[in-house]
Enzyme design. Structure first.
Site, PDB file in Angstrom:
ATOM      1  N   SER A 119       0.838  -1.293  -0.016  1.00 36.50           N
ATOM      2  CA  SER A 119       0.170  -0.017   0.000  1.00 36.50           C
ATOM      3  C   SER A 119       0.785   1.179  -0.034  1.00 36.50           C
ATOM      4  O   SER A 119       0.584   2.257  -0.264  1.00 36.50           O
ATOM      5  CB  SER A 119      -0.781   0.056   1.400  1.00 36.50           C
ATOM      6  OG  SER A 119      -1.643  -1.076   1.498  1.00 36.50           O
ATOM      7  N   HIS A 140      -1.734  -2.990  -7.151  1.00 41.13           N
ATOM      8  CA  HIS A 140      -2.502  -2.592  -5.764  1.00 41.13           C
ATOM      9  C   HIS A 140      -3.789  -2.885  -5.895  1.00 41.13           C
ATOM     10  O   HIS A 140      -4.712  -2.231  -6.427  1.00 41.13           O
ATOM     11  CB  HIS A 140      -2.162  -1.011  -5.271  1.00 41.13           C
ATOM     12  CG  HIS A 140      -2.566  -0.871  -3.877  1.00 41.13           C
ATOM     13  ND1 HIS A 140      -2.916   0.555  -3.838  1.00 41.13           N
ATOM     14  CD2 HIS A 140      -2.723  -1.470  -2.776  1.00 41.13           C
ATOM     15  CE1 HIS A 140      -3.156   0.560  -2.564  1.00 41.13           C
ATOM     16  NE2 HIS A 140      -3.129  -0.732  -1.758  1.00 41.13           N
ATOM     17  N   GLU A 152      -4.444  -0.419  -8.747  1.00 38.94           N
ATOM     18  CA  GLU A 152      -3.473   0.719  -9.229  1.00 38.94           C
ATOM     19  C   GLU A 152      -2.141  -0.252  -9.815  1.00 38.94           C
ATOM     20  O   GLU A 152      -1.774  -1.278  -9.068  1.00 38.94           O
ATOM     21  CB  GLU A 152      -3.011   1.400  -8.002  1.00 38.94           C
ATOM     22  CG  GLU A 152      -4.209   2.329  -7.744  1.00 38.94           C
ATOM     23  CD  GLU A 152      -3.795   3.277  -6.595  1.00 38.94           C
ATOM     24  OE1 GLU A 152      -3.904   4.501  -6.393  1.00 38.94           O
ATOM     25  OE2 GLU A 152      -2.965   2.847  -5.440  1.00 38.94           O
ATOM     26  N   ASN A 190      -4.720   6.911  -2.120  1.00 30.14           N
ATOM     27  CA  ASN A 190      -4.655   7.198  -0.751  1.00 30.14           C
ATOM     28  C   ASN A 190      -4.052   8.713  -0.713  1.00 30.14           C
ATOM     29  O   ASN A 190      -4.195   9.262   0.389  1.00 30.14           O
ATOM     30  CB  ASN A 190      -3.681   6.387  -0.054  1.00 30.14           C
ATOM     31  CG  ASN A 190      -4.105   5.006   0.459  1.00 30.14           C
ATOM     32  OD1 ASN A 190      -5.303   5.090   0.441  1.00 30.14           O
ATOM     33  ND2 ASN A 190      -3.320   3.903   0.532  1.00 30.14           N
TER      34      ASN A 190
END
Ligand SMILES: NC(=O)c1ccc[n+]([C@@H]2O[C@H](COP(=O)([O-])OP(=O)(O)OC[C@H]3O[C@@H](n4cnc5c(N)ncnc54)[C@H](O)[C@@H]3O)[C@@H](O)[C@H]2O)c1
Length: 406
Positions: A119, A140, A152, A190
């Site tokens: 992550s 991801h 991702e 994120n």
């Protein structure tokens, strides 16, 4: 390259789900962990996902058995001799990942792609632990991986373009939505999510509005849930770790609200610890300890009363998205897919950049400047926004912003 066989390392929360997704697409997959017990737990989880599909009438029992039999549990790399791709999903510690990548580099065929589900760790550093950094890439998945569509794909400094193309095709075979994200802290999702959640925490500690009212305002905008419910669901401990990764990379504009640390110290992680912003299991009531914590923070940091608006939460996300466009982190169209599939940004708004184009780039820019004057560095506008304003790229009203409108 076609993927005939895959392997997943780590049969925990993510690894087991990723192996389920791969088997569901009809591709044989080895699921490896360190002990028979962990492997069995992973296989049990996969079986329960399949069983639920059967109970929901989405899958025939015979089809389920066929797909489930494509997953082979293992505690040894000897089963990796003929795989085309490995997806690593071991704990988020660089030392563990580097050791695993050395092992899989030594035990897979030369052509195999080695992907990490990290992550937050740098893909380039993980790639450097192998003799084939050109074939190392971030892949991801989002939790829960058997439900969330977004992936991702993150190339590191040395990743070959062929590796990225192969992973785009592989993700599509898994019926997922891949977006390419150039390596940066937080990757795309994120990086866009945290400034928004952080601003909600600032609003709360400034007494700008109440928990429920802010959650509701964001839902009225069209998000599937409010920021505080989201933090409670994801886990405040996980959000806090990401906050610090972003602070380390981007400095003051990611400075976390004091409330994060105060809640972390009290283990108010959200759903998993029964207490977060709200109380669980039902999530209906507000955590009664919050008010006194907030009063203490206000006194300690001499916090002035702030003002809440949905724009105050969303404009930092817009600004970060503009920085991502400016830094060529992702294509604008991929950013839109990412925020809709990864963050639940309302489809009818077309994504965060279309939202900015609708509001007007000049309005976003001047509002960010005002918020900068009042709240500080978190709101300094992306230079790209100023260039767009100067050039008349004001969004829908001038027919041109992040996108073109005819
Ligand atoms: N949980 C999430 O919401 C989420 C979402 C996206 C990405 N991720 C990332 O996915 C990765 C895994 O996270 P998780 O939540 O599944 O962790 P987890 O702790 O649930 O599972 C990790 C598994 O890896 C196993 N393991 C440890 N060392 C190993 C080794 N050398 N060989 C094989 N197996 C080994 C552990 O026994 C455990 O079963 C992390 O990098 C995390 O950042 C997690």
């Amino acid at each position: 390259m076609y993927i005939y066989k895959a392997a997943v390392v780590g049969a925990g929360a993510m690894g087991a789900e990723i192996a389920q997704v791969i088997s569901y697409a009809g591709i044989p997959v080895v699921l490896k962990d360190v002990s028979d017990e962990f492997v069995r737990k992973g296989l049990d989880k996969i079986h329960s996902i399949y069983k639920r599909r059967v109970e929901q009438g989405k899958l025939e029992p015979a089809e389920m058995e066929k797909k489930f039999s494509l997953v082979k549990g293992s505690t040894s790399y000897s089963d990796f001799k003929d795989v085309d791709v490995v997806i690593e999903a071991v704990p988020e510690k660089i030392g563990i990942k580097e050791a695993v990548f050395k092992d899989i580099d030594a035990s897979t065929p030369r052509h195999a792609i080695l992907a990490t589900n990290t992550s937050s760790l740098p893909i380039s550093a993980i790639g450097a632990a192998t003799k084939r950094p050109g074939q190392v890439v971030g892949l991801h998945f989002f939790y829960p991986a058997h439900v969330m569509k977004l992936i991702e794909i993150i190339p590191g400094l040395a990743t070959d373009s062929g590796t990225v193309e192969d992973m785009i095709r592989f993700s599509e075979t898994l019926r997922k939505l891949p977006i390419v994200v150039n390596e940066c802290a937080g990757f795309l999702i994120n990086r866009l999510l945290m400034p928004y959640l952080n601003e909600a925490a600032y609003c709360l500690e400034e007494g700008a509005s109440g928990l429920e009212a802010m959650d509701q305002a964001v839902k009225d905008f069209g998000m599937p849930m409010g920021p505080f419910t989201l933090v409670d669901n994801v886990g405040l401990d996980i959000c806090r770790d990401v906050e610090f990764v972003l602070l380390d990379a981007y400095g003051n504009r990611m400075k976390p609200a004091a409330l994060w640390e105060a809640m972390y110290e009290k283990k108010f992680y959200g759903r998993k610890s029964s207490k977060g912003f709200f109380l669980y299991p039902d999530g209906a009531g507000k955590n009664p300890e919050l008010d006194s914590m907030i009063s203490a923070i206000q006194a300690q940091h001499k916090i002035k009363k702030g003002e809440f608006s949905v724009e105050r939460l969303l404009f930092p996300m817009v600004n970060e998205a503009a920085l991502c466009v400016q830094e060529n982190i992702s294509r604008p169209a991929d950013i839109e897919v990412g925020v809709m599939a990864g963050l639940g940004f309302p489809r009818e708004r077309g994504g965060v950049l279309h939202y900015a184009d609708s509001v007007g780039i000049d309005v976003v820019f001047s509002e960010l400047k005002k918020m900068y004057a009042r709240y500080g560095d978190r709101f300094w506008p992306a230079p790209l926004l100023k260039r767009m304003v100067d050039a008349g790229y004001l969004g829908k009203k001038t027919g041109r912003g992040f996108f073109e409108y005819r």
